[in-house]
Design a protein around this motif. Sequence first.
Motif, short mmCIF file in Angstrom:
data_model
loop_
_atom_site.label_atom_id
_atom_site.label_comp_id
_atom_site.label_asym_id
_atom_site.label_seq_id
_atom_site.Cartn_x
_atom_site.Cartn_y
_atom_site.Cartn_z
N LEU A 79 -29.34 49.76 49.51
CA LEU A 79 -27.92 49.77 49.80
C LEU A 79 -27.49 48.32 50.02
O LEU A 79 -27.99 47.66 50.94
CB LEU A 79 -27.71 50.61 51.07
CG LEU A 79 -26.43 51.39 51.25
CD1 LEU A 79 -25.99 52.12 49.99
CD2 LEU A 79 -26.59 52.37 52.39
N LEU A 82 -37.25 52.37 41.46
CA LEU A 82 -36.57 53.13 42.51
C LEU A 82 -36.71 52.42 43.85
O LEU A 82 -35.76 52.33 44.62
CB LEU A 82 -37.19 54.52 42.65
CG LEU A 82 -36.52 55.70 41.96
CD1 LEU A 82 -37.20 56.99 42.39
CD2 LEU A 82 -35.04 55.75 42.26
N LEU A 87 -30.59 42.25 56.59
CA LEU A 87 -30.26 43.66 56.82
C LEU A 87 -29.31 43.76 58.00
O LEU A 87 -29.57 43.17 59.06
CB LEU A 87 -31.53 44.44 57.16
CG LEU A 87 -32.36 45.01 56.02
CD1 LEU A 87 -33.51 45.85 56.61
CD2 LEU A 87 -31.53 45.88 55.08
N VAL A 88 -28.25 44.52 57.83
CA VAL A 88 -27.32 44.76 58.94
C VAL A 88 -27.02 46.25 59.01
O VAL A 88 -27.20 46.98 58.02
CB VAL A 88 -26.00 43.98 58.75
CG1 VAL A 88 -26.22 42.48 58.82
CG2 VAL A 88 -25.33 44.35 57.44
N SER A 89 -26.59 46.68 60.17
CA SER A 89 -26.20 48.08 60.28
C SER A 89 -24.76 48.24 59.79
O SER A 89 -23.94 47.34 59.93
CB SER A 89 -26.38 48.59 61.71
OG SER A 89 -25.67 47.79 62.63
N ILE A 108 -21.47 43.19 62.81
CA ILE A 108 -21.86 41.78 62.77
C ILE A 108 -21.89 41.23 64.19
O ILE A 108 -20.88 41.28 64.90
CB ILE A 108 -20.86 40.98 61.90
CG1 ILE A 108 -20.76 41.57 60.49
CG2 ILE A 108 -21.24 39.50 61.85
CD1 ILE A 108 -22.06 41.53 59.70
N PRO A 122 -34.98 36.54 63.61
CA PRO A 122 -34.95 38.00 63.69
C PRO A 122 -33.71 38.63 63.04
O PRO A 122 -33.71 39.80 62.73
CB PRO A 122 -34.98 38.29 65.19
CG PRO A 122 -34.53 37.02 65.84
CD PRO A 122 -34.97 35.91 64.94
N LEU A 123 -32.66 37.81 62.86
CA LEU A 123 -31.49 38.37 62.18
C LEU A 123 -31.80 38.61 60.71
O LEU A 123 -31.06 39.30 60.02
CB LEU A 123 -30.30 37.40 62.26
CG LEU A 123 -29.50 37.41 63.55
CD1 LEU A 123 -28.36 36.42 63.46
CD2 LEU A 123 -28.96 38.81 63.83
N HIS A 124 -32.88 37.98 60.26
CA HIS A 124 -33.10 38.05 58.82
C HIS A 124 -34.18 39.04 58.46
O HIS A 124 -35.12 39.27 59.22
CB HIS A 124 -33.37 36.65 58.28
CG HIS A 124 -32.15 35.78 58.48
ND1 HIS A 124 -32.21 34.52 59.00
CD2 HIS A 124 -30.84 36.06 58.28
CE1 HIS A 124 -30.97 34.06 59.09
NE2 HIS A 124 -30.13 34.97 58.65
N ALA A 125 -34.01 39.56 57.30
CA ALA A 125 -34.71 40.78 56.92
C ALA A 125 -36.11 40.52 56.41
O ALA A 125 -36.46 39.41 56.05
CB ALA A 125 -33.90 41.44 55.82
N PRO A 126 -36.91 41.59 56.39
CA PRO A 126 -38.22 41.54 55.73
C PRO A 126 -38.05 41.22 54.25
O PRO A 126 -36.94 41.25 53.73
CB PRO A 126 -38.78 42.93 55.94
CG PRO A 126 -37.70 43.78 56.47
CD PRO A 126 -36.62 42.90 56.95
N VAL A 131 -26.06 53.37 58.78
CA VAL A 131 -27.15 53.13 57.83
C VAL A 131 -27.48 51.64 57.88
O VAL A 131 -26.79 50.86 58.54
CB VAL A 131 -26.74 53.54 56.39
CG1 VAL A 131 -26.41 55.03 56.31
CG2 VAL A 131 -25.56 52.71 55.89
N ALA A 132 -28.53 51.24 57.19
CA ALA A 132 -28.85 49.81 57.07
C ALA A 132 -28.47 49.36 55.67
O ALA A 132 -28.71 50.07 54.70
CB ALA A 132 -30.35 49.58 57.31
N TRP A 136 -25.40 51.37 45.96
CA TRP A 136 -26.84 51.51 45.83
C TRP A 136 -27.26 50.87 44.52
O TRP A 136 -26.66 51.15 43.49
CB TRP A 136 -27.24 52.99 45.84
CG TRP A 136 -28.71 53.15 46.08
CD1 TRP A 136 -29.70 52.98 45.16
CD2 TRP A 136 -29.35 53.46 47.32
NE1 TRP A 136 -30.92 53.18 45.76
CE2 TRP A 136 -30.74 53.48 47.07
CE3 TRP A 136 -28.89 53.73 48.60
CZ2 TRP A 136 -31.68 53.76 48.08
CZ3 TRP A 136 -29.81 54.01 49.59
CH2 TRP A 136 -31.19 54.02 49.33
N ILE A 156 -24.79 34.59 59.17
CA ILE A 156 -25.82 35.58 58.87
C ILE A 156 -25.96 35.59 57.35
O ILE A 156 -24.97 35.70 56.64
CB ILE A 156 -25.50 36.96 59.52
CG1 ILE A 156 -26.60 37.97 59.28
CG2 ILE A 156 -24.16 37.49 59.07
CD1 ILE A 156 -26.50 39.20 60.19
#
Lengths: 478, 478
Positions: free
Chosen positions: B416, B411, B453-455, B441, B391-395, B343-344, B367, B448
């Motif tokens: 997560l 909501l 966002l990471v998987s 990682i 690019p490592l960093h999230a929207p 998951v992310a 969550w 980071i």
Amino acid sequence: MAAAAYKMISIPEAQDIVLSHTRPLGAVTVGLAGALGRVLAEEVRAPDSLPPFPASIKDGYAVVAADGVGEFPVVGESRAGHLDQLPVAPGSVAYITTGAPVPPGADAVVQVEDTEKLPDGEGSQRRVRICKAAKAGQDIRPVGSDITEGDTVLQAGERVGVAEMGILATVGAVSLKVHATPRVAVLSTGDEVVDPSTAPLGPGQIRDANRAMLLAAAAKAGAEVVDMGVARDTEGHLEGCLAAAIEQRVDVLITSGGVSMGDRDLIKPLLAREGTIHFGRVRMKPGKPLTFATLTLPQQGGRQMLVFGLPGNPVSSFVCFHLVVLPALRKMGGWAEPQLRRVAARLAVDIKLDPERPEYHRCTLQWGPPPLGSTPALKAAVAEAAAAQDPLHAPPPPPPHEASAHGAAGLGSMELWAVSTGNQISSRLLSARSANALLEIPCASGVIKAGSLVSALLIDDLGGMPVPPGGVPVTPGF
Amino acid sequence: MAAAAYKMISIPEAQDIVLSHTRPLGAVTVGLAGALGRVLAEEVRAPDSLPPFPASIKDGYAVVAADGVGEFPVVGESRAGHLDQLPVAPGSVAYITTGAPVPPGADAVVQVEDTEKLPDGEGSQRRVRICKAAKAGQDIRPVGSDITEGDTVLQAGERVGVAEMGILATVGAVSLKVHATPRVAVLSTGDEVVDPSTAPLGPGQIRDANRAMLLAAAAKAGAEVVDMGVARDTEGHLEGCLAAAIEQRVDVLITSGGVSMGDRDLIKPLLAREGTIHFGRVRMKPGKPLTFATLTLPQQGGRQMLVFGLPGNPVSSFVCFHLVVLPALRKMGGWAEPQLRRVAARLAVDIKLDPERPEYHRCTLQWGPPPLGSTPALKAAVAEAAAAQDPLHAPPPPPPHEASAHGAAGLGSMELWAVSTGNQISSRLLSARSANALLEIPCASGVIKAGSLVSALLIDDLGGMPVPPGGVPVTPGF
């Protein structure tokens, strides 16, 4: 009191009532092997430090850091489990293995990769070249760096999972106080209900799905289960079954069937006579006739037994178990937060709203791009939902599947999707097949669109959820 | 072959190699009660339709729809399990209970709430007023509407959960072909390793955390486990332990310790002599010395046994079990998609990157809004991460916690979050305490940032994850 006489209450009210009548069970002592899945009833402290000695992190040589690089005699060795008392004086080193105690005098470890074996010296003295100078403390775990003597390593109220089993073993906690697990009896009711082994079925008969299902559900929740069979639709037989469950000293009795409006729905009258009914109707779909009672048992020292009267339709039974029985079993077992976990999920299909009752729609959650099975219709629906300003409808949807294969944008475009299990009629247990969540669908008219965000209650481990084609992207650069 | 001689491979390569040497176990027959958690080895079909007769959905009266409203004589009754053969002629009705067969002649059911009892008529003839006209078919489940005779209700390869237990019972599947579960032996190694019950510890001793942990992990995965104790650091003793595991006819042997660079790391040499080592080093942190071998056993009909040589550090052991052993156990047990689910998740703290190996950082997923414990620092970090174009960093991150208590926006602002378990040194098993996921990682320099966002790979049920203060909002209007 007639069934219709019970006030219709909401599910949150019902859940509050159940939990307010539920107490964590007392502590029992178990051995380490019996601790998995249990909740600790007291904290666990470390009787000694870990490591108990300065320990090497690498295979290599224990050195005096100030000596730097050069050729040195190897004056001894320290292997895990074997203490060599020779101190390491300046100008000498000792061989050391991972996890072994660092000998007195040495203050650093140089890993074997940064050394070179030399021919033995005079009198067969082993020798080694240290190729890379060490800093003091290098590759040594100081005493107590992982766990300090007296530390609380696990708190009362923590659940023992796989890692916690290792932590308990490490601190020598081989006898543990944990919360007792509830003892749960399951009883089906109904003259039409026959054992699953019955074949062929006689006229008017159906097989008992609820008992096997509820026994499995309670066992999966960690309860000790007792199979009470099927009660016939007579007051006498049902009373006998209740008495037998009491005799079994269960904490909880779960019945299914016999709670609706029929004149042979005998559960509510029986519970009203023998105990206190706290509610007998709940505004929910499925599961409206859900009933909850407590019995105080003077013949057993005045102890309390909970009785859940679940509806006979197997899906109603399934949903009611998860919404009200499971949290009660968890609380008895010591869970501090026994309620189902709520997440947000995006609908993969339109769902028709029910104007009379809020609905618990069974679904399979999966993490990924919009589920492919429904993609063409879904894309349009998602776009429409995004355009709508209706508060039921979600903020802008993720970019389409194709754009999301890689990178942070890819990760960010993945989310939790809710795939409906199909026709939700409460007799159709196939609507619970593969379901890992219950969607909370509001009571309203019209439709809630695909692409909308809805809340979902987790009822199964997402570790087994469907994997989207192509999988979920990893962290960029991983 | 010296340990360093093993080629360093990536974790995906290692996982592919393991799964390519793993076969689903054959089918065994179990009774219904033994089916929970197992994977079906053959499809299950329904021998009859459900309902087997047209069944009432409500308690009420079976009517001829065309009769409409009015007063009618009650000519009989159909109760679940009791067939009254009286047909219902136009101008009459029959009392009926939920789930009971609709009598011949009747074509709809009117629920009791839409009727009114009348005084008995001539000859004590029961009478009722139908207050609401019924449509033909109303509140009747036609034969086979839930399950049609001959339908495949569960496919081969499906796992049997709680709902599936009910489905199996409903179709009378009381004897089932399921995949066998693997038999798994667990062996610790090391002269320093002593039983968890040892107190006080002798000089240089540490308690065995790995065995209890790995036995629990395998058992939780559904395996049948065999405790092989602790092997001493001699070739002879280790060989004896391997022979004993073979004698136990296990499918899998999991060892821990003895796989690094020390001269008493005897696992790799032994496995190289007795079988085939497929890899001996993996580019991962923790877990680099992870070793996998297969043994072909001529003395047992040439059957194959898998051996996983896990590192001795308990966290390495924990991580390697989940990444490579667990998928193998799942595949043996019949899982079609045995890999950990990805998951992310959004980082709640900065994580320092390791420039040498990709890292599996233990974390607790939850969550909700950004975790409160770290909110002040986190807010700044999240804003910074959002501003960065790295690019490592999230929207853009979710709106702050305060704004998200209600509504669809609420909501949508929940997600997560990954909360680190702290110091990740591989000896510190407390870094796996409460961990329900492994963050992927990347191997790089720098940090980071929180908010990225990471998987994350799921290693425990999110049904027990922490609940954020204030909970997670429900679907608007629910």
